[in-house]
Write an enzyme that holds these catalytic residues in place. Sequence first.
Site, PDB file in Angstrom:
ATOM      1  N   GLY A  49       0.833  -1.209   0.000  1.00  0.00           N
ATOM      2  CA  GLY A  49       0.000   0.000   0.000  1.00  0.00           C
ATOM      3  C   GLY A  49       0.862   1.251   0.000  1.00  0.00           C
ATOM      4  N   ASN A  65       1.372   3.419  -2.278  1.00  0.00           N
ATOM      5  CA  ASN A  65       0.972   4.538  -3.139  1.00  0.00           C
ATOM      6  C   ASN A  65       0.141   5.595  -2.422  1.00  0.00           C
ATOM      7  OD1 ASN A  65      -1.019   2.241  -3.312  1.00  0.00           O
ATOM      8  ND2 ASN A  65      -2.233   3.894  -4.192  1.00  0.00           N
ATOM      9  N   SER A 107      -4.386  -0.991  14.520  1.00  0.00           N
ATOM     10  CA  SER A 107      -5.112   0.258  14.727  1.00  0.00           C
ATOM     11  C   SER A 107      -5.497   0.336  16.190  1.00  0.00           C
ATOM     12  CB  SER A 107      -6.383   0.257  13.871  1.00  0.00           C
ATOM     13  OG  SER A 107      -7.245   1.293  14.315  1.00  0.00           O
ATOM     14  N   TYR A 132     -13.457  -4.917  11.141  1.00  0.00           N
ATOM     15  CA  TYR A 132     -12.182  -4.193  11.039  1.00  0.00           C
ATOM     16  C   TYR A 132     -11.391  -4.316  12.348  1.00  0.00           C
ATOM     17  CZ  TYR A 132      -8.900  -0.302  10.355  1.00  0.00           C
ATOM     18  OH  TYR A 132      -7.754   0.465  10.246  1.00  0.00           O
TER      19      TYR A 132
HETATM   20  N1  NAP Z   1      -6.121   6.318   8.457  1.00  0.00           N
HETATM   21  C1  NAP Z   1      -6.168   6.069   9.749  1.00  0.00           C
HETATM   22  O1  NAP Z   1      -6.585   6.918  10.548  1.00  0.00           O
HETATM   23  C2  NAP Z   1      -5.729   4.737  10.279  1.00  0.00           C
HETATM   24  C3  NAP Z   1      -5.890   4.479  11.648  1.00  0.00           C
HETATM   25  C4  NAP Z   1      -5.448   3.244  12.142  1.00  0.00           C
HETATM   26  C5  NAP Z   1      -4.881   2.322  11.303  1.00  0.00           C
HETATM   27  N2  NAP Z   1      -4.753   2.592   9.977  1.00  0.00           N
HETATM   28  C6  NAP Z   1      -4.128   1.578   9.123  1.00  0.00           C
HETATM   29  O2  NAP Z   1      -3.026   2.170   8.477  1.00  0.00           O
HETATM   30  C7  NAP Z   1      -2.770   1.489   7.233  1.00  0.00           C
HETATM   31  C8  NAP Z   1      -2.563   2.520   6.134  1.00  0.00           C
HETATM   32  O3  NAP Z   1      -3.797   3.182   5.907  1.00  0.00           O
HETATM   33  P1  NAP Z   1      -3.876   4.680   5.353  1.00  0.00           P
HETATM   34  O4  NAP Z   1      -4.490   5.513   6.398  1.00  0.00           O
HETATM   35  O5  NAP Z   1      -2.600   5.080   4.753  1.00  0.00           O
HETATM   36  O6  NAP Z   1      -5.002   4.464   4.223  1.00  0.00           O
HETATM   37  P2  NAP Z   1      -4.986   4.692   2.627  1.00  0.00           P
HETATM   38  O7  NAP Z   1      -4.492   6.043   2.297  1.00  0.00           O
HETATM   39  O8  NAP Z   1      -6.369   4.312   2.191  1.00  0.00           O
HETATM   40  O9  NAP Z   1      -3.941   3.606   2.119  1.00  0.00           O
HETATM   41  C9  NAP Z   1      -4.242   2.248   2.163  1.00  0.00           C
HETATM   42  C10 NAP Z   1      -3.380   1.511   1.169  1.00  0.00           C
HETATM   43  O10 NAP Z   1      -3.742   0.112   1.220  1.00  0.00           O
HETATM   44  C11 NAP Z   1      -3.925  -0.319  -0.130  1.00  0.00           C
HETATM   45  N3  NAP Z   1      -4.826  -1.464  -0.271  1.00  0.00           N
HETATM   46  C12 NAP Z   1      -6.138  -1.542   0.046  1.00  0.00           C
HETATM   47  N4  NAP Z   1      -6.615  -2.749  -0.316  1.00  0.00           N
HETATM   48  C13 NAP Z   1      -5.584  -3.431  -0.872  1.00  0.00           C
HETATM   49  C14 NAP Z   1      -5.437  -4.705  -1.466  1.00  0.00           C
HETATM   50  N5  NAP Z   1      -6.487  -5.530  -1.618  1.00  0.00           N
HETATM   51  N6  NAP Z   1      -4.232  -5.081  -1.910  1.00  0.00           N
HETATM   52  C15 NAP Z   1      -3.159  -4.254  -1.820  1.00  0.00           C
HETATM   53  N7  NAP Z   1      -3.241  -3.020  -1.304  1.00  0.00           N
HETATM   54  C16 NAP Z   1      -4.433  -2.618  -0.833  1.00  0.00           C
HETATM   55  C17 NAP Z   1      -4.496   0.894  -0.845  1.00  0.00           C
HETATM   56  O11 NAP Z   1      -4.391   0.727  -2.248  1.00  0.00           O
HETATM   57  P3  NAP Z   1      -5.353   1.578  -3.251  1.00  0.00           P
HETATM   58  O12 NAP Z   1      -4.785   2.963  -3.283  1.00  0.00           O
HETATM   59  O13 NAP Z   1      -5.259   0.839  -4.527  1.00  0.00           O
HETATM   60  O14 NAP Z   1      -6.730   1.551  -2.647  1.00  0.00           O
HETATM   61  C18 NAP Z   1      -3.603   1.977  -0.279  1.00  0.00           C
HETATM   62  O15 NAP Z   1      -2.372   1.998  -0.945  1.00  0.00           O
HETATM   63  C19 NAP Z   1      -3.954   0.555   7.037  1.00  0.00           C
HETATM   64  O16 NAP Z   1      -3.572  -0.747   7.406  1.00  0.00           O
HETATM   65  C20 NAP Z   1      -5.012   1.070   8.001  1.00  0.00           C
HETATM   66  O17 NAP Z   1      -5.879   0.045   8.430  1.00  0.00           O
HETATM   67  C21 NAP Z   1      -5.155   3.784   9.442  1.00  0.00           C
END
Ligand code: NAP
Length: 318
Positions: free
Chosen positions: A26, A28, A155, A186
């Site tokens: 992920g 990107n 998370s 989740y």
């Molecule tokens: N945002 C928050 O507040 C938060 C809080 C706690 C934990 N997290 C965790 O932090 C991590 C990063 O999240 P983020 O906030 O950076 O979110 P994000 O901007 O939505 O990035 C998520 C990444 O995961 C990729 N992804 C989703 N489904 C996938 C699949 N089937 N195969 C391969 N890649 C996949 C997405 O690819 P696409 O661009 O193609 O969709 C994107 O690159 C996640 O594990 C999330 O659960 C986030």
Amino acid sequence: MARRKLWIDNVTENKDLSGKTYIVTGANSGVGLETTRQLIKQGAHVVMACRRVKAGQKVAEEFKSLTGSFDVMRLDLADLSSVREFVKNFLSRYDQLHGLDCNAGMVSMGRDVTRTKDGFEMSIGVSYFGHFLLTESLLDILKKSAPSRIVLLSSCVHAGRPDNRPYVHLDDLNYDKREFNAMNAYSEAKVANVLYALELSNRLKGTNVSTFSVHPGWARSNFGKENVFMRIISPIMAPFIRSMTDSNEESAQTSLHCLISDQAVKHSGEYFSQSSVLYRDKECKDGGWPLATPNPHAKDMKVAKELVSKTYKLVGLH
Ligand SMILES: NC(=O)c1ccc[n+]([C@@H]2O[C@H](COP(=O)([O-])OP(=O)(O)OC[C@H]3O[C@@H](n4cnc5c(N)ncnc54)[C@H](OP(=O)(O)O)[C@@H]3O)[C@@H](O)[C@H]2O)c1
């Protein structure tokens, strides 16, 4: 109320990572993108494992002026055949791996359960099952390249609240028997990642491969934005919640600490967290590197071992 952000120290931030190879899933978007940027800045070679290769290549344009290097490779964690293909391609091109950042994740917001290609519930399928197969398939190269590290994004929601702590339903990991609830699914996926980091560190004792689970913070990323409601509500809410949320750079700090810092390896298997207003337990809100999870279900080694043993069969490893 804004909280003090945990930030990697000077030594960690300036460590020369040239000659080191990392995989960031992920890469990107959001937290993964900023984690990747910092690793490349410090001279590392990062394999950006992206579901959408073109999106990865587009953001990677920004990295061309940095010291290190990158390679964008396709990985869809919602499809175990794609994970196998990724591993095959990676092993044919690389003979070392110093850090695996299992960062990708998603929350399926619908009322009905959605499933991966292999029939897993989508949140746990992407966050846990896909990363499990990826990690297990790369253990040999991680051991060979040791010292090396594995980071699994969890998370704060894995902690739940004092009167309701989420746990992995070993008898129904994929909502085959229970009524579906997206947030519960989740949370359970993120408990699974904390347990997996714990079990792996125990299994990998003496190998110099360290493991960690991470809460990145409340990132202003693309998280949840596939959902139409979230797409509409997010820009409206943004000015009001800005002081409570974290930039993607702030949200990458905990993963970077676990991937690079000399201090982190003293705590293999533990949970690390950015400060976060989202915790329901007051004592967790300031975060911690490491932080004791308040959820007893996320530190039960017996459950962790049962989960791993079941997962082996479910992903076709035994
Ligand atoms: N945002 C928050 O507040 C938060 C809080 C706690 C934990 N997290 C965790 O932090 C991590 C990063 O999240 P983020 O906030 O950076 O979110 P994000 O901007 O939505 O990035 C998520 C990444 O995961 C990729 N992804 C989703 N489904 C996938 C699949 N089937 N195969 C391969 N890649 C996949 C997405 O690819 P696409 O661009 O193609 O969709 C994107 O690159 C996640 O594990 C999330 O659960 C986030």
